[in-house]
Design a protein around this motif. Structure first.
Motif, PDB file in Angstrom:
ATOM      1  N   GLY A 262     130.274 101.637 -23.856  1.00  0.00           N
ATOM      2  CA  GLY A 262     128.877 102.420 -24.044  1.00  0.00           C
ATOM      3  C   GLY A 262     127.958 102.221 -22.926  1.00  0.00           C
ATOM      4  N   ASN A 300     121.872 100.064 -20.850  1.00  0.00           N
ATOM      5  CA  ASN A 300     122.749 100.251 -21.954  1.00  0.00           C
ATOM      6  C   ASN A 300     121.951 100.251 -23.307  1.00  0.00           C
ATOM      7  OD1 ASN A 300     124.723  99.972 -19.807  1.00  0.00           O
ATOM      8  ND2 ASN A 300     124.911  97.752 -20.311  1.00  0.00           N
ATOM      9  N   VAL A 326     127.593 100.319 -28.225  1.00  0.00           N
ATOM     10  CA  VAL A 326     126.724  99.666 -27.200  1.00  0.00           C
ATOM     11  C   VAL A 326     126.498  98.368 -27.873  1.00  0.00           C
ATOM     12  CG1 VAL A 326     124.635  99.531 -26.150  1.00  0.00           C
ATOM     13  CG2 VAL A 326     125.786 101.718 -26.037  1.00  0.00           C
TER      14      VAL A 326
END
Length: 527
Positions: A262, A300, A326
């Motif tokens: 992610g 992120n 993530v």
């Protein structure tokens, strides 16, 4: 469970450690700047131009922790900080100590983070108001927004390239907290101004208007925050053109520019597809190197914030899948197990110990000061803090006649439709048991997110086997719920080997090992 342990770590270790670190004059985020501006300390400005905003992010995290703990000592500390911020604010509402404590003039350099500082002030103010019921910080934030409105609402071309998307997120939050229509109007103006004047750059997404953009470019924190705030505007206005742009950006990021963790933003430095110099940024499609991948923790986190907003707009599980990816991987990788160490970057391959101190690594970032424990840049630590402290808000969604389970973890939910008790050892174990109670009669739908990786999911309702749910969607269970009704979900945690798109040259001939939402790393003894 898993996230409960991280909340405890944030409460007991990370939050107080950050408060200690922000007292260090050599730290990137330095509370003393606000104290000097407030007249309660002596000295000159130190730290980064975004120092004030990072102090506000810490305050947001502290507010979220207080919302759960109701700790009077923390409440008192926040009052002290808020009093300092109020005294540091200029009479007209302006707040950025890197300008007011120096010889700089306002609104001269777009990279001076004036908007960043006031934007995170606004977001922190709304969270603090929600957590405490107090309006002390909210009044300060409104004063800043009331200063910005007459300055930017006429859309002066000279200021077209000013602004960090965090300020737009803050203004939308301020609109939601106060219902003042001028704030929503101002947020719309900031989005409209991007790409509206000559001299823009891909780095800050100011070359092309967002509604006309076809690809994700530039600084990945700015980009993901911009997409998140645009989703906020779509939620408030229903604008189709802006929503269409978000769909294009999401496809470009998730299909061509996102790591399996992610993570986003591999280039620092590099060139955009339009040949602009960029840092901490997206690159060309499938330009996702392992060793040189920058992947700032804040970027992120921005990816998760954006996908959460897309989830609330649509109810589509694919956005929750990215958010979860993530949270377990490229967000959490920015925090050490002790709760005191942080990664600014999140590269995906290291070869030896020496390289760890030289190449895109947190150790170079966090220890390159004269005083131990200080850091040149301190934006990521309070960002992690506010995510961990407020993660419970991402776990569920509520609509008119349904409760949505976005994230799995041991917890309890009280909503108008249902009361739920969830027990699980997820992500290490795939069994999730949910006990439901409804206070009022009538059918309510419980919608369980089935992750895209769970190919053989099992479901039982009060012990009876139900139809196997499909992967990658929300599975509905509609019934009149009685006290003690139990749902048992068994997610498929069979380990998988995953290949990248072959167009990603850096990743050819390799596989990633994943199990559930977790992406595993391979370590050898020399590392």
């Amino acid at each position: 469970g898993f996230w409960g342990d991280r909340f405890t770590l944030a409460r007991d270790v990370t939050m107080p450690e950050m408060w200690r670190t922000m007292q260090i004059v050599g730290n990137g985020a330095c509370y003393r700047n606000l104290q000097i501006a407030a007249g309660s300390a002596q000295g000159e400005f130190k730290g980064n131009t975004w120092s004030d905003g990072d102090v506000c992010k810490w305050l947001e995290g502290a507010s979220l922790i207080y919302e759960v703990t109701r700790d009077p000592a923390l409440d008192s500390l926040m009052d002290e900080v808020i009093d300092t911020i109020g005294k540091a604010q200029q009479p007209d509402g302006y707040l950025s100590t890197q300008i007011t404590l120096t010889k700089k003039e306002r609104w001269q350099i777009p990279r001076d983070h004036e908007m960043y500082n006031m934007g995170h002030l606004m977001t922190a103010a709304c969270i603090h108001h929600r957590a405490t019921g107090k309006s002390s910080l909210l009044d300060i934030a409104r004063k800043s927004a009331d200063y910005l409105y007459p300055l930017f609402q006429p859309r002066p071309q000279r200021l077209a390239h000013f602004g960090a998307p965090s300020n737009i997120m803050g203004i939308v939050e301020l609109y939601r907290a106060t219902r003042e229509p001028r704030y929503l109007e101002l947020a719309q103006t900031f989005v409209d101004m991007r790409g509206s004047a000559p001299g823009g750059t891909d780095h800050f997404q100011t070359r092309v208007p967002l509604r006309k953009e076809t690809q994700a470019v530039g600084h990945a924190v700015h980009a993901t925050y911009l997409y998140a705030t645009a989703a906020d505007l779509v939620a408030e206005t229903g604008e189709k053109e802006l929503r269409d742009a978000l769909d294009r950006m999401w496809t470009d990021v998730t299909q061509r520019k996102m790591y399996i963790t992610g993570a986003v933003g591999p280039l620092s430095p590099g060139l955009s597809p339009r040949r602009d110099i960029v840092v901490e940024a997206f690159g060309a499609p499938f330009e996702i190197p392992n060793q040189a991948g920058y992947n700032e923790t804040c970027a992120n986190i921005g990816n998760a914030l954006w996908n959460y907003r897309m989830l609330t707009l649509t109810g589509e599980a694919r956005y929750a899948d990215v958010m979860e990816k993530v949270l377990y991987n490229s967000m959490l990788s920015g925090l050490g197990l002790s709760g005191k160490e942080f990664f600014y970057t999140n590269i995906h391959r290291r070869f030896d110990t020496a390289e760890r101190f030289s190449h895109n690594n947190n150790l170079a970032r966090w220890t390159n000061t004269t005083e131990p424990g200080a850091a040149r840049s301190y934006c990521c630590p309070p960002n992690i803090l506010r995510v961990l402290a407020g993660l419970h808000a991402y776990a569920y969604g509520v609509s008119k006649d349904a409760v949505w389970v976005h994230l799995y973890g041991s917890n309890a939910l009280s909503s108008p439709q249902l009361k739920l008790a969830q027990k699980t050892k997820y992500p290490w174990d795939g069994v999730v048991t949910i006990t439901a109670t409804a206070d009022s009669p009538g059918e309510v739908e419980l919608r369980l997110r089935i992750p895209e990786w769970s190919e053989k999911t099992q479901l039982r309702v009060n012990g009876a086997v139900a139809a196997a749910p499909r992967a990658g969607v929300y599975h509905p269970i509609r019934r009149v719920w009685k006290k003690g009704d139990t749902v048992e979900l068994v997610l498929d945690l069979e380990p998988r080997l995953q290949e990248a798109n072959p167009l990603a040259e850096h990743l050819r001939g390799q596989v990633a090992v994943t199990r559930g939402p977790i992406v595993y790393c391979l370590e050898s003894p020399d590392l």
